[in-house]
Design an enzyme around this catalytic site. Sequence first.
Site, PDB file in Angstrom:
ATOM      1  CB  CYS A 165      -0.943   0.004   1.202  1.00 13.67           C
ATOM      2  SG  CYS A 165      -1.972  -1.471   1.280  1.00 13.67           S
ATOM      3  CG  HIS A 305      -2.146   3.954   6.183  1.00 15.32           C
ATOM      4  ND1 HIS A 305      -1.986   3.892   4.804  1.00 15.32           N
ATOM      5  CD2 HIS A 305      -2.340   2.670   6.584  1.00 15.32           C
ATOM      6  CE1 HIS A 305      -2.067   2.637   4.412  1.00 15.32           C
ATOM      7  NE2 HIS A 305      -2.302   1.866   5.462  1.00 15.32           N
ATOM      8  CD  GLU A 316      -1.907   7.003  10.322  1.00 18.38           C
ATOM      9  OE1 GLU A 316      -1.402   7.815   9.522  1.00 18.38           O
ATOM     10  OE2 GLU A 316      -2.879   6.260  10.022  1.00 18.38           O
ATOM     11  CE  LYS A 337      -5.505   4.102   2.762  1.00 17.73           C
ATOM     12  NZ  LYS A 337      -4.573   5.186   3.147  1.00 17.73           N
ATOM     13  CG  HIS A 342      -6.507   0.695   1.561  1.00 14.32           C
ATOM     14  ND1 HIS A 342      -5.534   1.295   0.799  1.00 14.32           N
ATOM     15  CD2 HIS A 342      -5.837   0.078   2.579  1.00 14.32           C
ATOM     16  CE1 HIS A 342      -4.350   1.072   1.326  1.00 14.32           C
ATOM     17  NE2 HIS A 342      -4.513   0.336   2.412  1.00 14.32           N
ATOM     18  CG  PHE A 403      -0.432  -6.132   4.064  1.00 15.29           C
ATOM     19  CD1 PHE A 403      -0.924  -5.469   5.171  1.00 15.29           C
ATOM     20  CD2 PHE A 403      -1.312  -6.900   3.309  1.00 15.29           C
ATOM     21  CE1 PHE A 403      -2.260  -5.555   5.528  1.00 15.29           C
ATOM     22  CE2 PHE A 403      -2.660  -6.997   3.655  1.00 15.29           C
ATOM     23  CZ  PHE A 403      -3.124  -6.322   4.771  1.00 15.29           C
TER      24      PHE A 403
END
Length: 416
Positions: A165, A305, A316, A337, A342, A403
């Site tokens: 991502c 994010h 976060e 998002k 996403h 990831f």
Amino acid sequence: MTARRVVVTGLGVLSPIGNDSSSFWKGLESGLSGAAPITLFDASKFRTQFACEIKNLDIHKYIERKDARKMDRFCQLAMIAADQALQHSELDLTKINKANIGVIWGGGIGGLGTFENELIKFAENDKNPRFNPYLIPKMIASIAPGLISIKHGFGGPNFATNSACASSSHALIDALNYIRWGYADVILSGGSEATVTYAGIGGFNAMHALSTRNDEPQKASRPYDKHRDGFVLGEGAGALLLESYEHAKSRGAKIFAEFVGAGLTSDAYHMTAPHPDGSGVIRVMKNALKDANIKTTDVDSINTHGTSTPLGDIAEANAIHSVFKDHTYTMNLNATKSMTGHLLGAAGAVESIASILSIEHQTIPPTINHDTVDEAFDEKINFTFNKAQKRKVHYILSNTFGFGGHNACLVFKKLD
């Protein structure tokens, strides 16, 4: 050698809430949700039956049918967004050395739909196994920058970045540094992703990563809300034309923002889970601030994010507070998002465009779908819930994490 300044002079975007930078901004500012039942395939047997798809896009309006057949959807989106950014920049390609223009593109997965379809055909006809001769070039992520450069004759640095991502954020960081150090004067950079497919939805469902709010898909992406239950898969593309400041000024280009710094780190912890103490995210923001040569108190906003996952949002937010201390309470945080879903490998580029448009309009888009306070978050943090907020935006950060523990943080500045 002194590092050259880098600026953004063109924007192109295809998103679930708008198919150019203008309509994209209108969607962001108004708090539009891009989530809806899936139309790209029959998702009725899946736990998640909705996604953030691009709407009202006729690929063949932009790409001839014979050429489109040779491309996966992720590459088609890349080609269209790249053309938008070039047109937006008003760069006259007849008056520039194309050998010094690069294309650096991010893709987390590449041609998943193509690979999936070819395997389905193979399984249905295994007595006569035949594969499309374009299977491999349609599938590889690096074909997007390759075809962009072929179309326009760009002979500069050309490659793809892959970090899940964070892929397109890493593409932009590479482009920043290549221009800084004189390897190119102009680089078209960004990312694209098109994984709203059987395997895309099925794979993330198997991980229990996706929201299953099928009765209210438009409210499913809800970062920082107590009842968040996973992210909403999206598709899209974002392209940014980056130039050295001197090059942009010499041609009288409109400059939308200056790209002043970036950070890169690894969690070095887990395949999919965030580090519980946020160490990698803390370091990536500190590295970005150091690279941009600014203080924590200079930052006005962070496009987080913010995926709407139970653990990721907490990690976060805690990391941001660890870096910014009390200044956390004077900034705006938001999560676009919540509207776009996403976009995986395209997220960094599209969210960078959202950040740059925030600078241009001096407005922070909202984090929509917040209904219930989650006591895990400090109540004094301004997450820009549900409604856009006007404010001074001089410096803005954009966070993306992938990831594998890949962390990237980009810093954009309003040009003085």
